[in-house]
Design an enzyme around this catalytic site. Structure first.
Site, PDB file in Angstrom:
ATOM      1  N   LYS A  47     -15.461  -7.098  -5.783  1.00  0.00           N
ATOM      2  CA  LYS A  47     -15.246  -7.294  -4.340  1.00  0.00           C
ATOM      3  C   LYS A  47     -14.304  -6.223  -3.782  1.00  0.00           C
ATOM      4  O   LYS A  47     -14.624  -5.552  -2.810  1.00  0.00           O
ATOM      5  CB  LYS A  47     -14.646  -8.674  -4.073  1.00  0.00           C
ATOM      6  CG  LYS A  47     -14.134  -8.843  -2.652  1.00  0.00           C
ATOM      7  CD  LYS A  47     -13.505 -10.184  -2.401  1.00  0.00           C
ATOM      8  CE  LYS A  47     -12.076 -10.307  -2.866  1.00  0.00           C
ATOM      9  NZ  LYS A  47     -11.072  -9.743  -1.941  1.00  0.00           N
ATOM     10  N   ASN A  48     -13.142  -6.083  -4.419  1.00  0.00           N
ATOM     11  CA  ASN A  48     -12.143  -5.186  -3.852  1.00  0.00           C
ATOM     12  C   ASN A  48     -12.631  -3.738  -3.833  1.00  0.00           C
ATOM     13  O   ASN A  48     -12.370  -2.995  -2.883  1.00  0.00           O
ATOM     14  CB  ASN A  48     -10.831  -5.289  -4.641  1.00  0.00           C
ATOM     15  CG  ASN A  48     -10.084  -6.582  -4.317  1.00  0.00           C
ATOM     16  OD1 ASN A  48     -10.467  -7.314  -3.412  1.00  0.00           O
ATOM     17  ND2 ASN A  48      -9.035  -6.865  -5.072  1.00  0.00           N
ATOM     18  N   ARG A 119      -7.913  -9.006   5.380  1.00  0.00           N
ATOM     19  CA  ARG A 119      -6.955  -7.918   5.554  1.00  0.00           C
ATOM     20  C   ARG A 119      -7.545  -6.544   5.266  1.00  0.00           C
ATOM     21  O   ARG A 119      -7.119  -5.544   5.836  1.00  0.00           O
ATOM     22  CB  ARG A 119      -5.749  -8.139   4.649  1.00  0.00           C
ATOM     23  CG  ARG A 119      -5.020  -9.416   4.902  1.00  0.00           C
ATOM     24  CD  ARG A 119      -3.887  -9.570   3.934  1.00  0.00           C
ATOM     25  NE  ARG A 119      -2.964  -8.449   4.027  1.00  0.00           N
ATOM     26  CZ  ARG A 119      -2.024  -8.336   4.945  1.00  0.00           C
ATOM     27  NH1 ARG A 119      -1.825  -9.304   5.810  1.00  0.00           N
ATOM     28  NH2 ARG A 119      -1.236  -7.279   4.974  1.00  0.00           N
ATOM     29  N   PRO A 149       3.017  -6.638   4.390  1.00  0.00           N
ATOM     30  CA  PRO A 149       3.175  -5.617   5.428  1.00  0.00           C
ATOM     31  C   PRO A 149       2.119  -4.512   5.324  1.00  0.00           C
ATOM     32  O   PRO A 149       1.471  -4.343   4.294  1.00  0.00           O
ATOM     33  CB  PRO A 149       4.567  -5.049   5.145  1.00  0.00           C
ATOM     34  CG  PRO A 149       4.842  -5.358   3.710  1.00  0.00           C
ATOM     35  CD  PRO A 149       4.080  -6.605   3.379  1.00  0.00           C
ATOM     36  N   VAL A 150       1.953  -3.768   6.423  1.00  0.00           N
ATOM     37  CA  VAL A 150       1.066  -2.597   6.410  1.00  0.00           C
ATOM     38  C   VAL A 150       1.835  -1.348   6.841  1.00  0.00           C
ATOM     39  O   VAL A 150       1.248  -0.356   7.246  1.00  0.00           O
ATOM     40  CB  VAL A 150      -0.180  -2.806   7.323  1.00  0.00           C
ATOM     41  CG1 VAL A 150      -1.162  -3.760   6.696  1.00  0.00           C
ATOM     42  CG2 VAL A 150       0.224  -3.268   8.717  1.00  0.00           C
ATOM     43  N   ASP A 151       3.183  -1.420   6.721  1.00  0.00           N
ATOM     44  CA  ASP A 151       4.009  -0.283   7.155  1.00  0.00           C
ATOM     45  C   ASP A 151       3.637   1.012   6.435  1.00  0.00           C
ATOM     46  O   ASP A 151       3.610   2.086   7.037  1.00  0.00           O
ATOM     47  CB  ASP A 151       5.498  -0.618   6.936  1.00  0.00           C
ATOM     48  CG  ASP A 151       5.809  -1.031   5.498  1.00  0.00           C
ATOM     49  OD1 ASP A 151       4.993  -1.769   4.902  1.00  0.00           O
ATOM     50  OD2 ASP A 151       6.844  -0.607   4.950  1.00  0.00           O
ATOM     51  N   LEU A 152       3.321   0.893   5.158  1.00  0.00           N
ATOM     52  CA  LEU A 152       3.007   2.114   4.391  1.00  0.00           C
ATOM     53  C   LEU A 152       1.684   2.733   4.841  1.00  0.00           C
ATOM     54  O   LEU A 152       1.518   3.957   4.819  1.00  0.00           O
ATOM     55  CB  LEU A 152       2.952   1.805   2.890  1.00  0.00           C
ATOM     56  CG  LEU A 152       4.275   1.361   2.264  1.00  0.00           C
ATOM     57  CD1 LEU A 152       4.058   0.871   0.834  1.00  0.00           C
ATOM     58  CD2 LEU A 152       5.282   2.510   2.278  1.00  0.00           C
ATOM     59  N   ILE A 359       5.039  -8.699  -7.700  1.00  0.00           N
ATOM     60  CA  ILE A 359       4.390  -7.993  -6.580  1.00  0.00           C
ATOM     61  C   ILE A 359       4.456  -8.818  -5.295  1.00  0.00           C
ATOM     62  O   ILE A 359       4.910  -8.327  -4.260  1.00  0.00           O
ATOM     63  CB  ILE A 359       2.947  -7.612  -6.950  1.00  0.00           C
ATOM     64  CG1 ILE A 359       2.998  -6.633  -8.133  1.00  0.00           C
ATOM     65  CG2 ILE A 359       2.232  -6.972  -5.754  1.00  0.00           C
ATOM     66  CD1 ILE A 359       1.676  -6.178  -8.652  1.00  0.00           C
TER      67      ILE A 359
HETATM   68  C1  UD1 Z   1      -4.938  -5.310  -3.116  1.00  0.00           C
HETATM   69  C2  UD1 Z   1      -6.025  -6.297  -3.442  1.00  0.00           C
HETATM   70  C3  UD1 Z   1      -5.435  -7.657  -3.776  1.00  0.00           C
HETATM   71  C4  UD1 Z   1      -4.360  -7.519  -4.848  1.00  0.00           C
HETATM   72  C5  UD1 Z   1      -3.349  -6.435  -4.486  1.00  0.00           C
HETATM   73  C6  UD1 Z   1      -2.354  -6.134  -5.598  1.00  0.00           C
HETATM   74  C7  UD1 Z   1      -7.907  -5.563  -2.074  1.00  0.00           C
HETATM   75  C8  UD1 Z   1      -8.794  -5.870  -0.925  1.00  0.00           C
HETATM   76  N1  UD1 Z   1      -6.887  -6.433  -2.283  1.00  0.00           N
HETATM   77  O1  UD1 Z   1      -4.279  -5.796  -1.938  1.00  0.00           O
HETATM   78  O2  UD1 Z   1      -6.485  -8.493  -4.231  1.00  0.00           O
HETATM   79  O3  UD1 Z   1      -3.683  -8.757  -4.958  1.00  0.00           O
HETATM   80  O4  UD1 Z   1      -4.029  -5.199  -4.188  1.00  0.00           O
HETATM   81  O5  UD1 Z   1      -3.029  -5.693  -6.736  1.00  0.00           O
HETATM   82  O6  UD1 Z   1      -8.107  -4.616  -2.808  1.00  0.00           O
HETATM   83  N2  UD1 Z   1       3.215  -3.198   0.529  1.00  0.00           N
HETATM   84  C9  UD1 Z   1       4.180  -2.799   1.429  1.00  0.00           C
HETATM   85  N3  UD1 Z   1       3.776  -2.110   2.552  1.00  0.00           N
HETATM   86  C10 UD1 Z   1       2.462  -1.813   2.775  1.00  0.00           C
HETATM   87  C11 UD1 Z   1       1.500  -2.225   1.842  1.00  0.00           C
HETATM   88  C12 UD1 Z   1       1.904  -2.925   0.719  1.00  0.00           C
HETATM   89  O7  UD1 Z   1       5.357  -3.043   1.264  1.00  0.00           O
HETATM   90  O8  UD1 Z   1       2.171  -1.194   3.811  1.00  0.00           O
HETATM   91  C13 UD1 Z   1       3.616  -3.945  -0.682  1.00  0.00           C
HETATM   92  C14 UD1 Z   1       3.079  -5.360  -0.715  1.00  0.00           C
HETATM   93  O9  UD1 Z   1       3.882  -6.262   0.024  1.00  0.00           O
HETATM   94  C15 UD1 Z   1       3.063  -5.658  -2.188  1.00  0.00           C
HETATM   95  C16 UD1 Z   1       2.744  -4.293  -2.807  1.00  0.00           C
HETATM   96  O10 UD1 Z   1       3.013  -3.326  -1.796  1.00  0.00           O
HETATM   97  O11 UD1 Z   1       4.332  -6.078  -2.626  1.00  0.00           O
HETATM   98  C17 UD1 Z   1       1.320  -4.133  -3.281  1.00  0.00           C
HETATM   99  O12 UD1 Z   1       0.423  -4.465  -2.255  1.00  0.00           O
HETATM  100  P1  UD1 Z   1      -0.977  -3.719  -2.084  1.00  0.00           P
HETATM  101  O13 UD1 Z   1      -1.314  -2.991  -3.348  1.00  0.00           O
HETATM  102  O14 UD1 Z   1      -0.953  -2.937  -0.821  1.00  0.00           O
HETATM  103  O15 UD1 Z   1      -2.007  -4.892  -1.913  1.00  0.00           O
HETATM  104  P2  UD1 Z   1      -3.350  -4.831  -1.096  1.00  0.00           P
HETATM  105  O16 UD1 Z   1      -3.920  -3.458  -1.124  1.00  0.00           O
HETATM  106  O17 UD1 Z   1      -3.127  -5.487   0.236  1.00  0.00           O
END
Ligand code: UD1
Length: 457
Positions: A47-48, A119, A149-152, A359
């Protein structure tokens, strides 16, 4: 008055699940525990990874064909998100193929109504900026297990040269000269989604980009393979530093999605807890190397034997499972998407062990539900302490998110009596035909509609 009575009545005849005023009909899974898991379980496409590949298809005006795309609610949602741009999207859920023809795009927007459902729709930010130099994408909002968050993602786009403002819950972005310039960015913490978004923007930028702290999850690597096959120039595939040289245009491609590593891990855990001792359960269409070595090592330490032959994985459960503590981490660490399922394995083991979540610190919504089934698991900070060996009893439990729901199904497979897993729309987001796969392998499970608002009998 007339209107109040008639409109819901008529609407209920059209779509009774949604509109009938005093009913709220959903699906649940009813599992009668104690039936052993035997035989073969096929693993579906990831899926991902599929969601990332689909967003890449928007980067080219030429046709793209994706194979092994699972028939899941999230995939259908993302089809709708893509269609909003004017792209022609054809999904064949039987053949598991998806054709995208993103000739000229008529809109560069991803609306709240769709992004809030999933998301990963936020990938539209990088895809639309990379393709058209502009995007208006809703912020995703909250998540069942705490802040995400989506700041990154946003900072990454700024580093690539985008001007970004926030307007009424939307990220409004554009590349000043109609095309991103490219640039350097460091991800901390490492993020799968932000890596994918950065790459979507960088591959068609006018200059070079460098991404430090890139995620190395197999989803990202497969996504890079697709981009490369479309003509992108990416160095450092699979490493933490990616060097991207922007190209003027990307071309069409036919690309095979990879098997779902989280579904494979879920099925391995199912075999460990519900398989017959010393009898193999076979999992087909798998890519076990995508699970990462930490999961594999922990799994074998429980006493399960794992035999890999190409894309087939055989799991032979022991008579008694040894409890093994785990800590989630980025790849090749233990996947956070498998910790809820691991809790069930620990509940079936002989002794105590812990699940440490590094995480998503609040990802424990399943624990109170599991406790209702008799599992002795206690959340302490970002850790769950599980006492193995307590008998589990079936009851009604509520799904709260995708992986939490499947942990309830696993518990139901080994619990005494019937377990009713409510609100399985979460499960349908990410597990294809789960009840059919499990019942073909000996589990007594069926899907039933129920009225969420009904008073008890
Ligand atoms: C993806 C997967 C999800 C999985 C996750 C971690 C998809 C659709 N989803 O989610 O199933 O649980 O990876 O393996 O592929 N973070 C920030 N700022 C940001 C983005 C992330 O601080 O802008 C942090 C998050 O809060 C978290 C960490 O980074 O602590 C990892 O998150 P991330 O890898 O971004 O998860 P997703 O891509 O949303």
């Amino acid at each position: 008055m007339t209107l109040q009575i008639r409109i819901p009545y008529l609407a209920a005849r059209i779509h009774p699940r949604t509109y009938y005023p005093h009913r709220h009909v959903m699906d649940k899974l009813v599992i009668r525990g104690g039936h052993p898991l035997q035989g073969t379980l096929p693993v579906s496409g990831s899926k991902n990874t599929a969601l990332a590949l689909m967003s890449a298809a928007l980067l080219t005006p030429e046709p793209v064909l994706l194979r092994h795309i699972p028939d899941l609610k999230d995939i259908r949602t993302f089809c709708r998100v893509m269609e909003r741009t004017g792209a022609d999207v054809t999904f064949d859920p039987v053949a598991h193929t998806l054709r995208v023809d993103a000739g000229p795009l008529s809109r560069t927007e991803a609306p709240y109504e769709l992004v809030k459902r999933m998301r990963a729709s936020f990938y539209m930010l990088g895809a639309l900026l990379g393709r058209s130099g502009e995007a208006r994408v809703s912020l995703p909002g909250g998540c069942a297990w705490g802040p995400r968050p989506v700041d990154l993602h946003i900072q990454g786009m700024k580093a690539l040269g985008a001007d970004i403002s926030l307007e009424k819950g939307y990220v409004v972005a554009h590349a000043p000269k109609g095309r991103l310039t490219g640039g350097d960015f460091t991800l901390s913490p490492s993020s799968v989604g932000a890596t994918i978004n950065f790459l979507l923007g960088a591959v068609t930028a006018s200059g070079r980009s460098r991404l430090h702290g890139a995620a190395t999850e197999p989803d990202v690597v497969e996504f890079c393979h697709m981009l490369t096959a479309m003509g992108a120039r990416i160095d450092g595939l699979g490493s933490r530093t990616l060097l991207i040289t922007g190209v003027d245009a990307l071309g069409g491609v036919s690309f095979d999605n990879c098997p779902d590593r989280i579904e494979l891990g879920t099925f391995m855990i199912a075999a460990a807890i519900a398989g017959l001792p010393e009898q193999p359960v076979t999992l087909t269409h798998a890519r076990p190397e995508h699970l990462g070595r930490v999961f594999m090592q922990a799994f074998e330490q429980t006493g399960c034997k794992v035999r890999v032959d190409g894309s087939t994985v055989e799991v032979v459960p022991p008579r008694v499972l040894t409890p093994v503590s785990i800590a989630t981490n980025v790849y090749p660490g233990f996947p956070t998407d498998l910790q809820a399922q691991w809790t069930i394995l620990l509940a079936c083991a002989d002794g105590n062990a812990k699940v440490l979540e590094t995480i998503y610190h609040d990802r424990f919504k399943h624990i109170p539900e599991l406790r209702r089934m008799g599992i002795n698991a206690v959340v302490v900070g970002n850790e769950v302490v599980v006492e193995g060996g307590n008998p589990m009893e079936g009851t009604a439990v509520m799904s709260t998110d995708l992986r939490a729901s499947v942990s309830l199904v696993l518990a139901g497979m080994v619990a005494r009596g019937e377990t009713h897993v409510l609100r399985i729309y979460h499960l349908d987001r990410g597990y294809e035909r789960l009840e059919q796969k499990l019942s073909a392998a000996g589990i007594d499970v069926r899907r039933e509609p129920y009225d969420e608002w009904a008073d008890p009998a």
